[in-house]
Design a protein around this motif. Structure first.
Motif, PDB file in Angstrom:
ATOM      1  N   LEU A 114       0.947  -1.287   0.165  1.00 55.65           N
ATOM      2  CA  LEU A 114      -0.059  -0.022   0.128  1.00 55.65           C
ATOM      3  C   LEU A 114       0.839   1.411   0.036  1.00 55.65           C
ATOM      4  O   LEU A 114       0.510   2.109  -0.685  1.00 55.65           O
ATOM      5  CB  LEU A 114      -0.822   0.033   1.474  1.00 55.65           C
ATOM      6  CG  LEU A 114      -2.103  -1.083   1.154  1.00 55.65           C
ATOM      7  CD1 LEU A 114      -2.917  -0.748   2.449  1.00 55.65           C
ATOM      8  CD2 LEU A 114      -2.899  -0.880  -0.016  1.00 55.65           C
ATOM      9  N   LEU A 115       1.865   1.059   0.912  1.00 48.13           N
ATOM     10  CA  LEU A 115       2.542   2.438   0.686  1.00 48.13           C
ATOM     11  C   LEU A 115       3.453   2.551  -0.693  1.00 48.13           C
ATOM     12  O   LEU A 115       3.501   3.800  -1.013  1.00 48.13           O
ATOM     13  CB  LEU A 115       3.925   2.168   1.608  1.00 48.13           C
ATOM     14  CG  LEU A 115       3.689   2.208   3.391  1.00 48.13           C
ATOM     15  CD1 LEU A 115       4.812   1.837   4.045  1.00 48.13           C
ATOM     16  CD2 LEU A 115       3.319   3.614   3.544  1.00 48.13           C
ATOM     17  N   PHE A 153      -7.522  -6.604 -13.023  1.00 47.74           N
ATOM     18  CA  PHE A 153      -6.558  -6.633 -12.329  1.00 47.74           C
ATOM     19  C   PHE A 153      -5.264  -5.808 -12.637  1.00 47.74           C
ATOM     20  O   PHE A 153      -4.811  -6.058 -13.631  1.00 47.74           O
ATOM     21  CB  PHE A 153      -6.243  -8.166 -11.555  1.00 47.74           C
ATOM     22  CG  PHE A 153      -5.719  -8.363 -10.291  1.00 47.74           C
ATOM     23  CD1 PHE A 153      -6.744  -8.420  -9.400  1.00 47.74           C
ATOM     24  CD2 PHE A 153      -4.394  -7.915  -9.954  1.00 47.74           C
ATOM     25  CE1 PHE A 153      -6.454  -8.477  -8.000  1.00 47.74           C
ATOM     26  CE2 PHE A 153      -4.115  -8.121  -8.492  1.00 47.74           C
ATOM     27  CZ  PHE A 153      -5.052  -8.352  -7.551  1.00 47.74           C
ATOM     28  N   ASP A 154      -4.783  -5.267 -11.690  1.00 48.82           N
ATOM     29  CA  ASP A 154      -3.627  -4.326 -11.664  1.00 48.82           C
ATOM     30  C   ASP A 154      -2.543  -5.070 -12.122  1.00 48.82           C
ATOM     31  O   ASP A 154      -1.907  -5.758 -11.248  1.00 48.82           O
ATOM     32  CB  ASP A 154      -3.546  -3.497 -10.442  1.00 48.82           C
ATOM     33  CG  ASP A 154      -2.260  -2.312 -10.846  1.00 48.82           C
ATOM     34  OD1 ASP A 154      -1.622  -2.298 -11.724  1.00 48.82           O
ATOM     35  OD2 ASP A 154      -2.151  -1.468  -9.949  1.00 48.82           O
ATOM     36  N   HIS A 155      -1.858  -4.952 -13.173  1.00 51.22           N
ATOM     37  CA  HIS A 155      -0.594  -5.704 -13.565  1.00 51.22           C
ATOM     38  C   HIS A 155       0.701  -5.245 -12.787  1.00 51.22           C
ATOM     39  O   HIS A 155       1.440  -6.109 -12.859  1.00 51.22           O
ATOM     40  CB  HIS A 155      -0.157  -5.519 -15.178  1.00 51.22           C
ATOM     41  CG  HIS A 155      -1.101  -6.105 -16.176  1.00 51.22           C
ATOM     42  ND1 HIS A 155      -0.980  -7.483 -16.517  1.00 51.22           N
ATOM     43  CD2 HIS A 155      -2.334  -5.780 -16.535  1.00 51.22           C
ATOM     44  CE1 HIS A 155      -1.943  -7.955 -17.248  1.00 51.22           C
ATOM     45  NE2 HIS A 155      -2.952  -6.742 -17.519  1.00 51.22           N
ATOM     46  N   ARG A 156       0.504  -4.262 -12.212  1.00 53.57           N
ATOM     47  CA  ARG A 156       1.696  -3.651 -11.502  1.00 53.57           C
ATOM     48  C   ARG A 156       1.767  -4.545  -9.896  1.00 53.57           C
ATOM     49  O   ARG A 156       2.854  -4.125  -9.145  1.00 53.57           O
ATOM     50  CB  ARG A 156       1.751  -2.212 -11.224  1.00 53.57           C
ATOM     51  CG  ARG A 156       2.022  -1.539 -12.644  1.00 53.57           C
ATOM     52  CD  ARG A 156       1.790  -0.010 -12.268  1.00 53.57           C
ATOM     53  NE  ARG A 156       0.185   0.004 -12.130  1.00 53.57           N
ATOM     54  CZ  ARG A 156      -0.515   1.406 -11.945  1.00 53.57           C
ATOM     55  NH1 ARG A 156       0.248   2.339 -12.055  1.00 53.57           N
ATOM     56  NH2 ARG A 156      -1.781   1.667 -11.674  1.00 53.57           N
ATOM     57  N   SER A 157       0.909  -5.314  -9.769  1.00 49.54           N
ATOM     58  CA  SER A 157       0.803  -5.837  -8.342  1.00 49.54           C
ATOM     59  C   SER A 157       2.089  -6.877  -8.234  1.00 49.54           C
ATOM     60  O   SER A 157       2.568  -7.018  -7.254  1.00 49.54           O
ATOM     61  CB  SER A 157      -0.411  -6.772  -8.363  1.00 49.54           C
ATOM     62  OG  SER A 157      -0.304  -7.971  -9.273  1.00 49.54           O
ATOM     63  N   LYS A 158       2.516  -7.424  -9.332  1.00 48.02           N
ATOM     64  CA  LYS A 158       3.772  -8.020  -9.163  1.00 48.02           C
ATOM     65  C   LYS A 158       5.109  -7.275  -9.128  1.00 48.02           C
ATOM     66  O   LYS A 158       5.815  -7.674  -8.454  1.00 48.02           O
ATOM     67  CB  LYS A 158       3.836  -9.065 -10.531  1.00 48.02           C
ATOM     68  CG  LYS A 158       4.204  -8.416 -11.800  1.00 48.02           C
ATOM     69  CD  LYS A 158       4.181  -9.527 -12.796  1.00 48.02           C
ATOM     70  CE  LYS A 158       4.232  -8.792 -14.260  1.00 48.02           C
ATOM     71  NZ  LYS A 158       4.532  -9.905 -15.315  1.00 48.02           N
ATOM     72  N   ASP A 159       5.133  -6.159  -9.690  1.00 46.97           N
ATOM     73  CA  ASP A 159       6.281  -5.100  -9.412  1.00 46.97           C
ATOM     74  C   ASP A 159       6.267  -4.935  -7.892  1.00 46.97           C
ATOM     75  O   ASP A 159       7.258  -4.627  -7.595  1.00 46.97           O
ATOM     76  CB  ASP A 159       6.070  -4.116 -10.244  1.00 46.97           C
ATOM     77  CG  ASP A 159       5.979  -4.131 -11.657  1.00 46.97           C
ATOM     78  OD1 ASP A 159       6.895  -5.072 -12.020  1.00 46.97           O
ATOM     79  OD2 ASP A 159       5.319  -3.715 -12.555  1.00 46.97           O
ATOM     80  N   ARG A 160       5.104  -4.692  -7.208  1.00 47.95           N
ATOM     81  CA  ARG A 160       5.031  -4.031  -5.843  1.00 47.95           C
ATOM     82  C   ARG A 160       5.506  -5.497  -5.072  1.00 47.95           C
ATOM     83  O   ARG A 160       6.274  -5.439  -4.043  1.00 47.95           O
ATOM     84  CB  ARG A 160       3.680  -3.680  -5.419  1.00 47.95           C
ATOM     85  CG  ARG A 160       3.278  -2.310  -6.042  1.00 47.95           C
ATOM     86  CD  ARG A 160       1.957  -1.816  -5.522  1.00 47.95           C
ATOM     87  NE  ARG A 160       0.710  -2.575  -6.353  1.00 47.95           N
ATOM     88  CZ  ARG A 160       0.299  -2.062  -7.291  1.00 47.95           C
ATOM     89  NH1 ARG A 160       0.714  -0.943  -8.022  1.00 47.95           N
ATOM     90  NH2 ARG A 160      -0.781  -2.724  -7.829  1.00 47.95           N
ATOM     91  N   ALA A 161       5.097  -6.714  -5.577  1.00 50.20           N
ATOM     92  CA  ALA A 161       5.383  -7.669  -4.746  1.00 50.20           C
ATOM     93  C   ALA A 161       6.927  -7.814  -4.802  1.00 50.20           C
ATOM     94  O   ALA A 161       7.581  -8.164  -3.711  1.00 50.20           O
ATOM     95  CB  ALA A 161       4.887  -9.091  -5.264  1.00 50.20           C
ATOM     96  N   LEU A 162       7.485  -7.720  -6.103  1.00 53.27           N
ATOM     97  CA  LEU A 162       9.046  -7.915  -6.174  1.00 53.27           C
ATOM     98  C   LEU A 162       9.771  -6.732  -5.266  1.00 53.27           C
ATOM     99  O   LEU A 162      10.621  -7.001  -4.472  1.00 53.27           O
ATOM    100  CB  LEU A 162       9.379  -7.550  -7.646  1.00 53.27           C
ATOM    101  CG  LEU A 162      10.772  -7.444  -7.854  1.00 53.27           C
ATOM    102  CD1 LEU A 162      11.579  -8.918  -7.736  1.00 53.27           C
ATOM    103  CD2 LEU A 162      11.146  -7.047  -9.425  1.00 53.27           C
ATOM    104  N   LYS A 163       9.202  -5.569  -5.207  1.00 52.80           N
ATOM    105  CA  LYS A 163       9.857  -4.449  -4.402  1.00 52.80           C
ATOM    106  C   LYS A 163       9.533  -4.984  -2.886  1.00 52.80           C
ATOM    107  O   LYS A 163      10.481  -4.673  -1.907  1.00 52.80           O
ATOM    108  CB  LYS A 163       9.008  -3.133  -4.641  1.00 52.80           C
ATOM    109  CG  LYS A 163       9.499  -2.081  -3.634  1.00 52.80           C
ATOM    110  CD  LYS A 163      11.052  -1.793  -3.584  1.00 52.80           C
ATOM    111  CE  LYS A 163      11.506  -0.662  -2.842  1.00 52.80           C
ATOM    112  NZ  LYS A 163      12.894  -0.396  -2.990  1.00 52.80           N
ATOM    113  N   ASN A 164       8.570  -5.607  -2.367  1.00 54.75           N
ATOM    114  CA  ASN A 164       8.287  -6.101  -0.973  1.00 54.75           C
ATOM    115  C   ASN A 164       9.281  -7.137  -0.673  1.00 54.75           C
ATOM    116  O   ASN A 164       9.929  -6.891   0.330  1.00 54.75           O
ATOM    117  CB  ASN A 164       6.871  -6.556  -0.625  1.00 54.75           C
ATOM    118  CG  ASN A 164       5.787  -5.563  -0.539  1.00 54.75           C
ATOM    119  OD1 ASN A 164       6.124  -4.623  -0.646  1.00 54.75           O
ATOM    120  ND2 ASN A 164       4.723  -6.153  -0.100  1.00 54.75           N
ATOM    121  N   LEU A 165       9.560  -7.932  -1.727  1.00 52.36           N
ATOM    122  CA  LEU A 165      10.597  -9.000  -1.373  1.00 52.36           C
ATOM    123  C   LEU A 165      11.877  -8.505  -1.203  1.00 52.36           C
ATOM    124  O   LEU A 165      12.775  -8.809  -0.403  1.00 52.36           O
ATOM    125  CB  LEU A 165      10.706 -10.000  -2.484  1.00 52.36           C
ATOM    126  CG  LEU A 165       9.338 -10.917  -2.710  1.00 52.36           C
ATOM    127  CD1 LEU A 165       9.555 -11.876  -4.002  1.00 52.36           C
ATOM    128  CD2 LEU A 165       9.436 -11.831  -1.386  1.00 52.36           C
TER     129      LEU A 165
END
Length: 260
Positions: A148-149, A236-248
């Protein structure tokens, strides 16, 4: 073409409930044969699924996420993968490049996000859960707040982490200080963002917004259903996987800082 739901644990049952509400007739898969439901096609091994599948929801132990997702992504199916999608950035990169991969972001469907202010001095976050997850409060619960951030800030950094009954993480988002308190099995569950010393409170559990002690927004919203509908409709937002990558990347950066 069918929707395949893999995993009928706590989260999987919630997904099944939403699919039924939407009039979908899913194919089910779980290692435990006792979890078969009604007359839905059921398999204990995902490789044995016979029905043509166009969409797959994976809600199992994160240890299995990449292996399961990769199997169906290679067949051309769209995959909604529960968080965390992998146990490391390196593992996640095995599936990151697939265009039909999406990562669960249920809180991104909250109405509270519409009230996030432009001028932010600090953000204090409470992510205190009732139950237990698979990995840790940080990976299972605070994961939500980290993605979310990213919706509001570009540069996120974690500066410290204290581990105890309640984990306390601190960091900076585009220079703005933030903190996250997170825990499993907490006596006072809470999913709130206290912004600018609490003058604005976003309550993601109750879908309420409070400003200067006054309730200014309250909504009954089924975030899980909205997420499933978005996934199945192809919106669905395709950028969800980009945010997941950043989270990791953020969580792996903890190895380089002093954890007390």
């Amino acid at each position: 073409m069918h929707v395949l739901l893999i995993g009928l644990g706590n989260m999987g049952k919630k997904y099944l409930s939403k699919l039924e509400e939407m009039g979908k007739l899913p194919v089910l898969c779980d290692r435990d044969p006792n979890k078969a439901v009604g007359s839905y096609p059921f398999y204990c091994h995902f490789e044995e699924v016979k029905e043509p599948v166009k969409a797959v929801i994976v809600a199992v132990d994160p240890v299995e996420h990449v292996r399961l997702a990769k199997f169906f992504l290679e067949s051309g199916a769209s995959v909604l993968l529960e968080k965390p999608p992998a146990l490391s950035k390196r593992e996640f990169m095995e599936i990151y490049h697939y265009p039909t991969l999406y990562i669960s972001e249920i809180e991104s469907f909250s109405s509270c996000l519409d009230y996030f202010p432009k001028d932010v001095e600090e953000v204090h976050i409470e992510r205190l859960g009732r139950g237990r997850g698979y990995l840790s409060p940080l990976w299972d619960l605070a994961w939500h707040d980290l993605y979310l951030l990213q919706l509001f800030f570009k540069d996120l950094q974690i500066t410290s982490l204290k581990v105890g009954d309640v984990w306390h993480l601190e960091g900076r988002a585009d220079g703005v200080p933030f903190s996250i308190k997170t825990a499993w099995e907490h006596p006072n569950p809470s999913r709130r963002w206290l912004i600018n010393r609490g003058s604005l409170i976003l309550d993601f559990a109750k879908e309420e917004v409070w400003k200067e002690g006054r309730l200014i927004h309250k909504e009954s919203r089924d975030k899980l259903r909205l997420m499933v509908e978005s996934f199945l409709s192809g919106n669905f937002d395709h950028r969800s996987k980009d945010r997941a990558l950043k989270n990791l990347e953020l969580l792996e950066s903890l190895k380089a800082i002093d954890i007390s």
